[in-house]
Design a protein around this motif. Structure first.
Motif, PDB file in Angstrom:
ATOM      1  N   GLU A 204       0.826  -1.211   0.000  1.00 21.58           N
ATOM      2  CA  GLU A 204       0.000   0.000   0.000  1.00 21.58           C
ATOM      3  C   GLU A 204       0.862   1.263   0.000  1.00 21.58           C
ATOM      4  O   GLU A 204       1.766   1.420   0.815  1.00 21.58           O
ATOM      5  CB  GLU A 204      -0.947  -0.002   1.193  1.00 21.58           C
ATOM      6  N   GLY A 205       0.570   2.147  -0.955  1.00 22.60           N
ATOM      7  CA  GLY A 205       1.291   3.413  -1.043  1.00 22.60           C
ATOM      8  C   GLY A 205       2.700   3.296  -1.574  1.00 22.60           C
ATOM      9  O   GLY A 205       3.471   4.254  -1.487  1.00 22.60           O
ATOM     10  N   ARG A 206       3.059   2.154  -2.125  1.00 19.73           N
ATOM     11  CA  ARG A 206       4.406   1.957  -2.651  1.00 19.73           C
ATOM     12  C   ARG A 206       4.354   1.710  -4.149  1.00 19.73           C
ATOM     13  O   ARG A 206       3.386   1.177  -4.665  1.00 19.73           O
ATOM     14  CB  ARG A 206       5.081   0.765  -1.988  1.00 19.73           C
ATOM     15  N   GLU A 207       5.416   2.082  -4.816  1.00 17.30           N
ATOM     16  CA  GLU A 207       5.571   1.814  -6.244  1.00 17.30           C
ATOM     17  C   GLU A 207       6.853   1.019  -6.453  1.00 17.30           C
ATOM     18  O   GLU A 207       7.843   1.250  -5.766  1.00 17.30           O
ATOM     19  CB  GLU A 207       5.645   3.123  -7.034  1.00 17.30           C
ATOM     20  N   TYR A 208       6.794   0.100  -7.369  1.00 17.50           N
ATOM     21  CA  TYR A 208       7.952  -0.713  -7.717  1.00 17.50           C
ATOM     22  C   TYR A 208       8.208  -0.594  -9.210  1.00 17.50           C
ATOM     23  O   TYR A 208       7.307  -0.257  -9.981  1.00 17.50           O
ATOM     24  CB  TYR A 208       7.693  -2.185  -7.357  1.00 17.50           C
ATOM     25  N   ASP A 209       9.435  -0.865  -9.611  1.00 16.77           N
ATOM     26  CA  ASP A 209       9.790  -0.887 -11.030  1.00 16.77           C
ATOM     27  C   ASP A 209       9.583  -2.277 -11.608  1.00 16.77           C
ATOM     28  O   ASP A 209       9.266  -2.423 -12.783  1.00 16.77           O
ATOM     29  CB  ASP A 209      11.256  -0.473 -11.226  1.00 16.77           C
ATOM     30  N   ARG A 210       9.810  -3.274 -10.764  1.00 14.24           N
ATOM     31  CA  ARG A 210       9.694  -4.652 -11.235  1.00 14.24           C
ATOM     32  C   ARG A 210       9.350  -5.585 -10.083  1.00 14.24           C
ATOM     33  O   ARG A 210       9.454  -5.209  -8.918  1.00 14.24           O
ATOM     34  CB  ARG A 210      10.976  -5.100 -11.917  1.00 14.24           C
ATOM     35  N   ILE A 211       8.952  -6.802 -10.454  1.00 14.54           N
ATOM     36  CA  ILE A 211       8.673  -7.845  -9.470  1.00 14.54           C
ATOM     37  C   ILE A 211       9.557  -9.038  -9.812  1.00 14.54           C
ATOM     38  O   ILE A 211       9.709  -9.393 -10.980  1.00 14.54           O
ATOM     39  CB  ILE A 211       7.175  -8.205  -9.454  1.00 14.54           C
ATOM     40  N   GLU A 212      10.174  -9.596  -8.795  1.00 16.29           N
ATOM     41  CA  GLU A 212      11.035 -10.765  -8.983  1.00 16.29           C
ATOM     42  C   GLU A 212      10.389 -11.934  -8.253  1.00 16.29           C
ATOM     43  O   GLU A 212      10.194 -11.893  -7.045  1.00 16.29           O
ATOM     44  CB  GLU A 212      12.432 -10.504  -8.441  1.00 16.29           C
ATOM     45  N   LEU A 213      10.035 -12.955  -9.007  1.00 17.17           N
ATOM     46  CA  LEU A 213       9.410 -14.152  -8.453  1.00 17.17           C
ATOM     47  C   LEU A 213      10.454 -15.247  -8.378  1.00 17.17           C
ATOM     48  O   LEU A 213      11.153 -15.513  -9.363  1.00 17.17           O
ATOM     49  CB  LEU A 213       8.239 -14.579  -9.332  1.00 17.17           C
ATOM     50  N   LEU A 214      10.551 -15.886  -7.219  1.00 11.36           N
ATOM     51  CA  LEU A 214      11.555 -16.919  -6.994  1.00 11.36           C
ATOM     52  C   LEU A 214      10.882 -18.268  -6.789  1.00 11.36           C
ATOM     53  O   LEU A 214       9.874 -18.355  -6.098  1.00 11.36           O
ATOM     54  CB  LEU A 214      12.381 -16.605  -5.747  1.00 11.36           C
ATOM     55  N   ARG A 215      11.454 -19.294  -7.369  1.00 10.91           N
ATOM     56  CA  ARG A 215      10.979 -20.663  -7.116  1.00 10.91           C
ATOM     57  C   ARG A 215      11.723 -21.144  -5.875  1.00 10.91           C
ATOM     58  O   ARG A 215      12.862 -21.591  -5.958  1.00 10.91           O
ATOM     59  CB  ARG A 215      11.258 -21.571  -8.311  1.00 10.91           C
ATOM     60  N   GLY A 216      11.083 -20.993  -4.727  1.00 10.20           N
ATOM     61  CA  GLY A 216      11.755 -21.301  -3.456  1.00 10.20           C
ATOM     62  C   GLY A 216      12.731 -20.197  -3.114  1.00 10.20           C
ATOM     63  O   GLY A 216      12.435 -19.018  -3.267  1.00 10.20           O
ATOM     64  N   TYR A 217      13.916 -20.594  -2.661  1.00  7.08           N
ATOM     65  CA  TYR A 217      14.968 -19.645  -2.291  1.00  7.08           C
ATOM     66  C   TYR A 217      16.249 -20.017  -3.035  1.00  7.08           C
ATOM     67  O   TYR A 217      17.171 -20.585  -2.451  1.00  7.08           O
ATOM     68  CB  TYR A 217      15.191 -19.661  -0.772  1.00  7.08           C
ATOM     69  N   PRO A 218      16.324 -19.696  -4.335  1.00  2.00           N
ATOM     70  CA  PRO A 218      17.481 -20.096  -5.132  1.00  2.00           C
ATOM     71  C   PRO A 218      18.725 -19.261  -4.818  1.00  2.00           C
ATOM     72  O   PRO A 218      18.609 -18.132  -4.328  1.00  2.00           O
ATOM     73  CB  PRO A 218      17.018 -19.842  -6.564  1.00  2.00           C
ATOM     74  N   PRO A 219      19.900 -19.801  -5.137  1.00  2.00           N
ATOM     75  CA  PRO A 219      21.117 -18.991  -5.010  1.00  2.00           C
ATOM     76  C   PRO A 219      21.039 -17.777  -5.942  1.00  2.00           C
ATOM     77  O   PRO A 219      20.327 -17.797  -6.950  1.00  2.00           O
ATOM     78  CB  PRO A 219      22.228 -19.936  -5.469  1.00  2.00           C
ATOM     79  N   ARG A 220      21.762 -16.745  -5.630  1.00  2.44           N
ATOM     80  CA  ARG A 220      21.693 -15.488  -6.379  1.00  2.44           C
ATOM     81  C   ARG A 220      21.917 -15.680  -7.892  1.00  2.44           C
ATOM     82  O   ARG A 220      21.263 -15.051  -8.707  1.00  2.44           O
ATOM     83  CB  ARG A 220      22.706 -14.487  -5.836  1.00  2.44           C
ATOM     84  N   GLY A 221      22.803 -16.528  -8.291  1.00  2.00           N
ATOM     85  CA  GLY A 221      23.112 -16.702  -9.703  1.00  2.00           C
ATOM     86  C   GLY A 221      22.179 -17.643 -10.452  1.00  2.00           C
ATOM     87  O   GLY A 221      22.327 -17.835 -11.658  1.00  2.00           O
TER      88      GLY A 221
ATOM     89  N   THR B 295      19.383 -18.283 -12.476  1.00  2.00           N
ATOM     90  CA  THR B 295      18.405 -17.539 -13.270  1.00  2.00           C
ATOM     91  C   THR B 295      17.235 -18.407 -13.723  1.00  2.00           C
ATOM     92  O   THR B 295      16.198 -17.878 -14.117  1.00  2.00           O
ATOM     93  CB  THR B 295      19.076 -16.917 -14.511  1.00  2.00           C
ATOM     94  N   ILE B 296      17.365 -19.726 -13.653  1.00  2.00           N
ATOM     95  CA  ILE B 296      16.288 -20.633 -14.058  1.00  2.00           C
ATOM     96  C   ILE B 296      15.113 -20.537 -13.077  1.00  2.00           C
ATOM     97  O   ILE B 296      13.960 -20.644 -13.476  1.00  2.00           O
ATOM     98  CB  ILE B 296      16.798 -22.096 -14.126  1.00  2.00           C
ATOM     99  N   ARG B 297      15.402 -20.338 -11.803  1.00  3.71           N
ATOM    100  CA  ARG B 297      14.348 -20.298 -10.780  1.00  3.71           C
ATOM    101  C   ARG B 297      13.977 -18.864 -10.387  1.00  3.71           C
ATOM    102  O   ARG B 297      13.504 -18.609  -9.293  1.00  3.71           O
ATOM    103  CB  ARG B 297      14.784 -21.093  -9.556  1.00  3.71           C
ATOM    104  N   ARG B 298      14.181 -17.918 -11.320  1.00  2.00           N
ATOM    105  CA  ARG B 298      13.825 -16.511 -11.097  1.00  2.00           C
ATOM    106  C   ARG B 298      13.084 -15.975 -12.316  1.00  2.00           C
ATOM    107  O   ARG B 298      13.478 -16.225 -13.444  1.00  2.00           O
ATOM    108  CB  ARG B 298      15.065 -15.645 -10.906  1.00  2.00           C
ATOM    109  N   LEU B 299      12.027 -15.244 -12.058  1.00  3.93           N
ATOM    110  CA  LEU B 299      11.315 -14.517 -13.108  1.00  3.93           C
ATOM    111  C   LEU B 299      11.330 -13.048 -12.732  1.00  3.93           C
ATOM    112  O   LEU B 299      10.939 -12.689 -11.618  1.00  3.93           O
ATOM    113  CB  LEU B 299       9.858 -14.962 -13.198  1.00  3.93           C
TER     114      LEU B 299
END
Length: 91
Positions: free
Chosen positions: A37-54, A56-60
């Motif tokens: 509420e009351g916030r704006e974002y540039d993008r949304i990052e969806l993760l399949r579970g909690y993948p390692p930072r690198g 990219t297969i489990r990140r949208l």
């Protein structure tokens, strides 16, 4: 760049990635009110579970298209209707 990051169960991540699920639901709680509420974002990052930072297969990463308030009945939230934030995750 402001990013909303949401970890998901595999079945929901896969459905969003396949284009079969255009919204992700989060219960209207103080936790999610503070983040949406009351916030704006540039993008949304969806993760399949909690993948390692690198991993990219489990990140949208999708553009932020906002949310709407809705009332739904879903097994994840129990048998009664519940108010949710319906976050737009359509590509």
């Amino acid at each position: 760049m402001r990013t909303l990051t949401i970890p998901l169960k595999g079945e929901y991540f896969d459905a969003i990635k396949a284009g079969a699920k255009p919204e992700e639901f989060r219960a209207v709680t103080p936790y999610w009110r503070k983040r949406l509420e009351g916030r704006e974002y540039d993008r949304i990052e969806l993760l399949r579970g909690y993948p390692p930072r690198g991993d990219t297969i489990r990140r949208l990463v999708l553009p932020w298209k906002g949310y709407r308030l809705a009332t739904i009945t879903h097994p994840h939230f129990g048998p009664d209707p519940v108010d949710v934030f319906a976050i737009n995750v359509a590509p």
